[in-house]
Design an enzyme around this catalytic site. Structure first.
Site, PDB file in Angstrom:
ATOM      1  N   GLU A  15      -3.200 -14.992  -4.067  1.00 22.97           N
ATOM      2  CA  GLU A  15      -3.147 -13.751  -4.212  1.00 22.97           C
ATOM      3  C   GLU A  15      -3.151 -13.593  -5.652  1.00 22.97           C
ATOM      4  O   GLU A  15      -3.457 -12.346  -6.260  1.00 22.97           O
ATOM      5  CB  GLU A  15      -1.418 -13.499  -3.690  1.00 22.97           C
ATOM      6  CG  GLU A  15      -1.335 -13.520  -2.216  1.00 22.97           C
ATOM      7  CD  GLU A  15      -1.684 -11.966  -1.895  1.00 22.97           C
ATOM      8  OE1 GLU A  15      -2.806 -12.181  -1.503  1.00 22.97           O
ATOM      9  OE2 GLU A  15      -1.077 -11.141  -1.740  1.00 22.97           O
ATOM     10  N   THR A  69      -4.233  -2.814  -5.807  1.00 26.57           N
ATOM     11  CA  THR A  69      -2.862  -3.423  -5.872  1.00 26.57           C
ATOM     12  C   THR A  69      -2.538  -3.914  -7.382  1.00 26.57           C
ATOM     13  O   THR A  69      -1.318  -3.774  -7.774  1.00 26.57           O
ATOM     14  CB  THR A  69      -2.476  -4.921  -5.207  1.00 26.57           C
ATOM     15  OG1 THR A  69      -2.801  -4.557  -3.715  1.00 26.57           O
ATOM     16  CG2 THR A  69      -1.431  -5.404  -5.441  1.00 26.57           C
TER      17      THR A  69
HETATM   18  N1  HSE Z   1       5.085  -6.742  -2.811  1.00 22.11           N
HETATM   19  C1  HSE Z   1       3.747  -6.568  -3.267  1.00 22.11           C
HETATM   20  C2  HSE Z   1       3.557  -5.076  -3.973  1.00 22.11           C
HETATM   21  C3  HSE Z   1       2.888  -6.304  -1.951  1.00 22.11           C
HETATM   22  O1  HSE Z   1       4.355  -4.264  -3.487  1.00 22.11           O
HETATM   23  O2  HSE Z   1       2.857  -5.088  -5.099  1.00 22.11           O
HETATM   24  C4  HSE Z   1       1.264  -5.862  -2.285  1.00 22.11           C
HETATM   25  O3  HSE Z   1       0.556  -7.037  -2.110  1.00 22.11           O
END
Ligand code: HSE
Length: 300
Positions: A130, A183
């Site tokens: 990630e 993201t």
């Molecule tokens: N918790 C993370 C976010 C999940 O909201 O950025 C997204 O991958």
């Protein structure tokens, strides 16, 4: 020596639990096919379904990079594997797409080597993936993708994962509007400081949601799924977010919110029929605005 693994999409945050709550759905998901090869090292031989967007370079692809990291940790860099990655869900959708691939890869290698690590122990390696994908090693997609169901990340240091119960009859309705929300960007826009009065509302809701899951009280789950910290900022990335909420609630949704960092949105529903009604009404609204979308309905 060939292993084929499917890992599911996941909904992270579950509205109020930024970075600490997530759950897995039945579908969509990604597939990894792993084969043993004679020479040591990890190579990616094929990627499908990514429209050429993912790197084939083993050090840059999250699947191979996390497998390399795993092999180094268990001191088995003598092992050689070839990886095929078949993406079966959109990239950058907020459905844990990179997590599903990474988890499938780690699960495959761990199975191939007769499980030197437990599923829980695989989570930190998936978190590394990630980090490579979006700059932050959060676990709210990878942990539910690996462990299944609902997972609470009670703490990151040390990592403390709690599997939560949930009502049997809960359905998840997901709509992915075809707009770009990386993201990395969606994380950078969030404020790093919060007001105490907002924090009070937020932890009340997180506690309410977790209580609702334990008590299998769908009304309590629904009224706890509110987010005063992240959603107000991120909602601007999603076309007509508040109109979509209204549409979902009118169609009988228990809740409505952003899946992960978006742009996908999701609702809980009490039955499959309601979940289908929610996705089709949201999709209709988006298409009136000339925005394409994909929909998924799955039991939680
Ligand atoms: N918790 C993370 C976010 C999940 O909201 O950025 C997204 O991958």
């Amino acid at each position: 020596d060939t292993i084929r693994v499917f890992a599911p999409a996941t909904v992270a945050n579950v509205v109020c639990g930024f970075d600490i709550l997530g759950f897995a759905v039945d579908a969509p998901g990604d597939e990894v096919i792993m084969r043993r090869k004679a020479e040591p090292g990890v190579t990616i031989t094929k990627i499908t379904g990514d429209e050429g967007r993912l790197p084939m370079d083993a050090a840059k692809n999250t699947v191979s990079a996390s497998v390399q990291h795993y092999l180094k940790h268990i001191e088995r860099t003598d092992i050689g594997v070839e990886i095929e990655l078949h993406k079966k869900m959109p990239i950058g959708s907020g459905l844990g797409s990179s997590s599903a691939s990474t988890v499938a890869g780690l699960f495959a290698i761990n199975t191939m080597l007769d499980e030197p690590l437990t599923r829980d122990e695989l989570v930190p390696f998936a978190m590394k993936g990630e980090e490579l994908a979006c700059g932050s090693g959060h676990a709210d997609n990878v942990a539910p993708a690996l462990l299944g169901g609902f997972v609470l990340i009670r703490s990151y240091e040390p990592l403390d994962l709690i599997k939560l119960p949930y009502p049997e009859s809960l359905y998840c309705a997901i709509v992915f509007p075809d707009v770009d929300v990386p993201t990395r960007d969606a994380r950078q826009m969030i404020r790093s400081k919060v007001l105490l009065k907002d924090a009070v509302i937020q932890w009340g809701n997180v506690a309410g949601l977790v209580s609702g899951l334990f008590m299998k009280d769908i009304d309590l789950i629904g009224r706890s799924m509110k987010d005063v910290l992240v959603e107000p900022v991120r909602s601007i990335l999603i076309p007509d977010f508040y109109k979509l909420r209204e549409t979902a609630m009118e169609a009988g949704a228990v809740s409505f919110g952003i899946s992960g960092s978006g742009p996908s949105v999701f609702s809980f529903a009490r039955d499959e029929e309601t979940a289908n009604r929610i996705t089709s009404r949201i999709q209709k609204h988006l298409s009136e605005r000339q925005i394409g979308s994909l929909t998924y309905v799955s039991p939680v």
